[in-house]
Write an enzyme that holds these catalytic residues in place. Sequence first.
Site, short mmCIF file in Angstrom:
data_model
loop_
_atom_site.label_atom_id
_atom_site.label_comp_id
_atom_site.label_asym_id
_atom_site.label_seq_id
_atom_site.Cartn_x
_atom_site.Cartn_y
_atom_site.Cartn_z
N CYS A 221 -10.68 -1.78 14.23
CA CYS A 221 -10.95 -3.22 14.34
C CYS A 221 -11.23 -3.65 15.77
CB CYS A 221 -9.78 -4.01 13.81
SG CYS A 221 -9.39 -3.58 12.12
N GLU B 81 -16.00 -10.71 3.07
CA GLU B 81 -14.84 -10.43 2.24
C GLU B 81 -14.25 -11.72 1.66
OE1 GLU B 81 -11.31 -9.02 4.22
OE2 GLU B 81 -10.76 -7.73 2.55
N GLU C 222 2.26 1.69 -3.40
CA GLU C 222 1.19 2.19 -4.26
C GLU C 222 1.02 3.70 -4.07
OE1 GLU C 222 -2.56 0.33 -3.47
OE2 GLU C 222 -3.60 1.45 -5.05
N GLU D 140 0.82 -1.20 0.00
CA GLU D 140 0.00 0.00 0.00
C GLU D 140 0.87 1.26 0.00
OE1 GLU D 140 -3.24 -0.73 2.59
OE2 GLU D 140 -4.14 1.24 2.29
N GLU E 208 -13.82 -12.14 -6.11
CA GLU E 208 -12.45 -11.73 -6.54
C GLU E 208 -11.38 -12.40 -5.69
OE1 GLU E 208 -15.45 -9.74 -6.17
OE2 GLU E 208 -14.34 -8.12 -5.24
#
Lengths: 398, 638, 157
Positions: free
Chosen positions: B565, B396, B311, B308, B401
Amino acid sequence: MEKKNRSGAVIFSPYVKGEAVKKVVSMKREDVLFDLRESKLKGRGGAGFPTATKWTLVAAAASTEKYIVCNADEGEPGTFKDRVLLLEYPELVFDGMVIAGYVIGAKLGIVYLRGEYEYMLKSLEDYLETMRKENLLGKDIAGKTGFDFDIIIRLGSGAYVCGEETALIESLEGNRGEARNRPPYPVNTGFMGKPTTVNNVETFAAVSHIVIKGGAWYCNHGTDKSTGSKLFSVSGDCEKPGVYELPWGTKISELLELVGAKNTKAVQVGGASGFCIPKTQFDRALGYEDAATGGSIMIFNESRNMLHVLKNFMEFFVEESCGQCTPCRIGNTKLLEGVEMIEKSEFTFGYINKLKELGKTMQVASKCGLGQSSPNSFISILENFKEEIFNSGGSHGK
Amino acid sequence: MENKENRRAPVSQKPLVIEKPKDPSYIGGTISIEINEKKVTVPLGTTILEACKMNGISVPTLCHHEDLCVAGVCRVCVVEVEGMRTLQASCAYPITAPIKIKTSTPTVRKARRNIIDLMLSEHYGECYSCFRNGKCELQNLAKEYGVDNYNFGHVEAPRYEVDESSYSVIRDMSKCVLCKRCVRTCIDLQEVGVLEAVERGHNTRISTFLDKPLLDVICINCGQCINRCPTGALRANDPSDEIWAAIDDPKKHVVIQTAPSPRAAICEEFGMEAGHSLTKELNTALHRIGFDKVFDTNTTADLTIFEEGTELVLRLYKALVQKEPVALPQFTSCSPGWVKFLEHYYPEYIDNLSTAKSPQQMFGALIKTFYAEKAGIKPEDIVSVAVMPCSAKKFECNRPEMNDSGYKDVDYGLTTRELARMIKEAGINLPEMPKGDFDSPFGEASGAGLIFGATGGVMEAAIRSIYEFVTGNKTEDAFANANILPLRGFDGIKYVELPLGEKFGPVPDVIKHLVPNWDWLKGVTLKVAIAHGTANAKKIMDDIKAGGKFSECHFIEFMACPGGCLGGGGQPIPTTPEIRMKRAQAIYAEDESLEMRKSHDNPNVVRLYEEFLTDGPCGHISHKLLHTHYIKRGRYIA
Amino acid sequence: MLLLEKNAMTEEIELLVKKHGNSRSALLPILQDIQRKHKYIPDFAQQEIARLLDIHPVEIYSVISFYAFLNTHPKGRNIVRLCQTITCDLAGKENVAKAIERELGIKFGETTKDNRITLEYVNCLGMCDQGPALLVNERVYPKVSPEKAIQILNEIK
């Protein structure tokens, strides 16, 4: 709109459209409130809160935005006086709202008209239009610079609970008609969170007369604690059902005679949420001191089955409870089940007593007036007609 | 006529509008009242319930929840206020006058009993066959008030069909007592708006748009409703039977990854006070239960930082140097509830979501490829379980995908609560377990991965690495002990600016092929933001849409659940603001106790890039396995 | 719903929002207008209103299902409601109900096959002095006898 030939000491006394509005704009607000206080007028919806107090609170609230709401969600079984007022005496109601706007400093009045009365909508809106033309609504009303006020009509959509003032406000705001927690009260935090006064149709009508004739005049009618007169919606077993204007303090027996009721067994005072009064108590007086009511009088003669009447009431409440609070949502169902058990002779007295206790819990623990008053009929009918209901060996009249 | 605020949840469900004076010592800021004939002084506007609590008087509640606005609908908290005809709901009554309160009179006790009895009469099922047995608020009330007789009967058949359509949340409305906590959670707290009361009177029920199954409406699976349900009406979709079956099947190789938040909260399920991490005890317990391998999700959290972070660097490089159009700010994508929220409500921004998968899914893809090969196990024989604080993780891992390994990357998402029950079922008392280690090849992980569990944690982990990568200095030089405090805490929205300065280090080897040097970052101030709870996410998104200050950000961390979380929908019940704080303390304490505090120091991750993901972060292999794409779902409900 | 119908519905709702405003307090008037015209509030309309008022579709459904005069499923062209509350009940509502059911061949709560009439019970209409009362769409008929009721029904299209 046609005016029927009605007469009465206060509400149905002569009144010319707009006269109270024209008078009030030359008065000081405090003087109007003084008159109201002197009149001891109490809210005509049934709860009986002093109108002057309510208006004073809203008038004193520090907000530039305030609202006047006319509660025309007349849903209590056996009540139809607002129908008569709106159809035949709109000037009294709307002038009263304009007066409220003047006293409180509101710019907008909203009539919450029950969906069932949609047939009146067109004529009422036309009437408001004539008021605008005559400068009884709009800008600088009756020549008073800076006094702007208008009235809009909003329709309900078939929910009895919206007659409860905070549920009504919720409905106006586009929500389910679920009563709010109080405090805060609408006088502080009402429509759109702004100070709001919600008054019954009849209350506004009374105000118009009080402005013209004064608080002392109003006070001369009725009794000490229940001043003025009351419109009674009389229905059921009698020759002349309809709307009657009578002074507070009138005895039930007097009323029965007036409307031509014969062989009367019971009178339900205050609608489904009121109390059922047996023959032995017909000398009771209508008024806040004794038998308080929003005006619904339902008469049942000897041929009627009181358990059947009670069942009809309980079915009504099961359907019309908003369902948010536990005592009202489930409690009414339990009371109805109890009535059905009695109907089928499948009850124990022990259980019926538990249900009466439950009714008392509902009266004190429900969130709004609906659940607080729905057990009234259950308790009073089972108490006052126990001979008929429990000891008739299952052979009820029809 | 009204402001935007008014449009949201019904006013009746909003907090009371009573302004509390900031300083209670200000004259008129407090008020003297009487509770049970004892004189006490409380701040003006305190509710009766709060006032009782402050003075050690217990009042039962059910619809009240600390995270939510006032409802006043269950009526069990009624008390007597002198001079009032009716009882008052103490949770909804703000004190503004010198009132006299009585909390235990015959009328009050009778009312509470009757109300509890009424709720029980319509509450379908028997306690002994309910997953909330022993942890049910209705059951507790019945016990406390001696309501043990079904005085008003008890429903014999369920009124509603159970909705099991969702991967995450199961709704059994026959057990619902209409406290509306879920409604207030969904509409007010999370601004998702799946659940509302429909119909009225005795037919009132909590339902979805046109009573559609949960799978078909805009549910983001955050499970916050489950966490606030007082009864067994809402529960997570529990895969533990399937997991037991896999464990019992000798042909299956069952691996489990544990996320930091469950480790910091599972102690609560074993009667311990909140705020103790049982990471190492859990390792032992999981091995004893029969899991073949126990891995640390933090490993792939560290990996996420690489992917990440890279990215982000690439996006910034594109924007600042190559002047190409690129979606900025970059949004984190590790919270599946948030991802689905964005897919529904802001589909035009899916390009802003980092394509990096969440740590759970990265791990899934690696287990059935890298690990399978290394351990010599056929991927089809591996059953991959993830212990998460989250109910959305169940959704998820079922996204189509998420099959990049050629198999379902993660087979089952298991919540903290469900794992605790499995452990108890195996006869293990977790707190008494000896400490054990994670299994290789993913043994140790960094504290940066660990703090992913708290709101702001992903951002802190990222900054710890980005700072060192770019400046060449130690994070500790800028932030004492590498604790980046401005990014921490429970403020709904945090916004932080970090000037990168003028002096830069060399580009680390692992991304050297992507950017030549750091000179282009000269004078740049990194602007980051953090939001937790989708209601806060919505605020940021609306600001970005309007071109506000958040649209200038480079990187924004979003977590669907309040607190991040650690406050997830799969965490132990109850979860309150205080408990969330304690869990956060446990997580940060565990982080500080570690030697390795930064993702890029994780040797296992470095080795992964050397041995497996050989073309580096955001390379082809990592793109195939560790990155994903999203769906523009939109708001329309078919 | 066909795309064309959807577009027309969107246009209609946009007009209503223009007329009543886009605040939540405009919700009931908007719903009432749609109900009046279509005799129900279609799914798509609910979602469009939600979008334009920036609230959730379930909140619209929640409100519709609360009010007796709003509904989410199609009904007949005319809605005939008979008051079931006590004074109308005592004044002979049962006989009127039976006569109507016989005549139309449907029960209360049902709609005629030709979609002409939906029969419903309603709580107190405020015509207690002139019961039994019948509400046909928004028009109220007092003192309805079985015979008069059938006459009224025959006149509606």
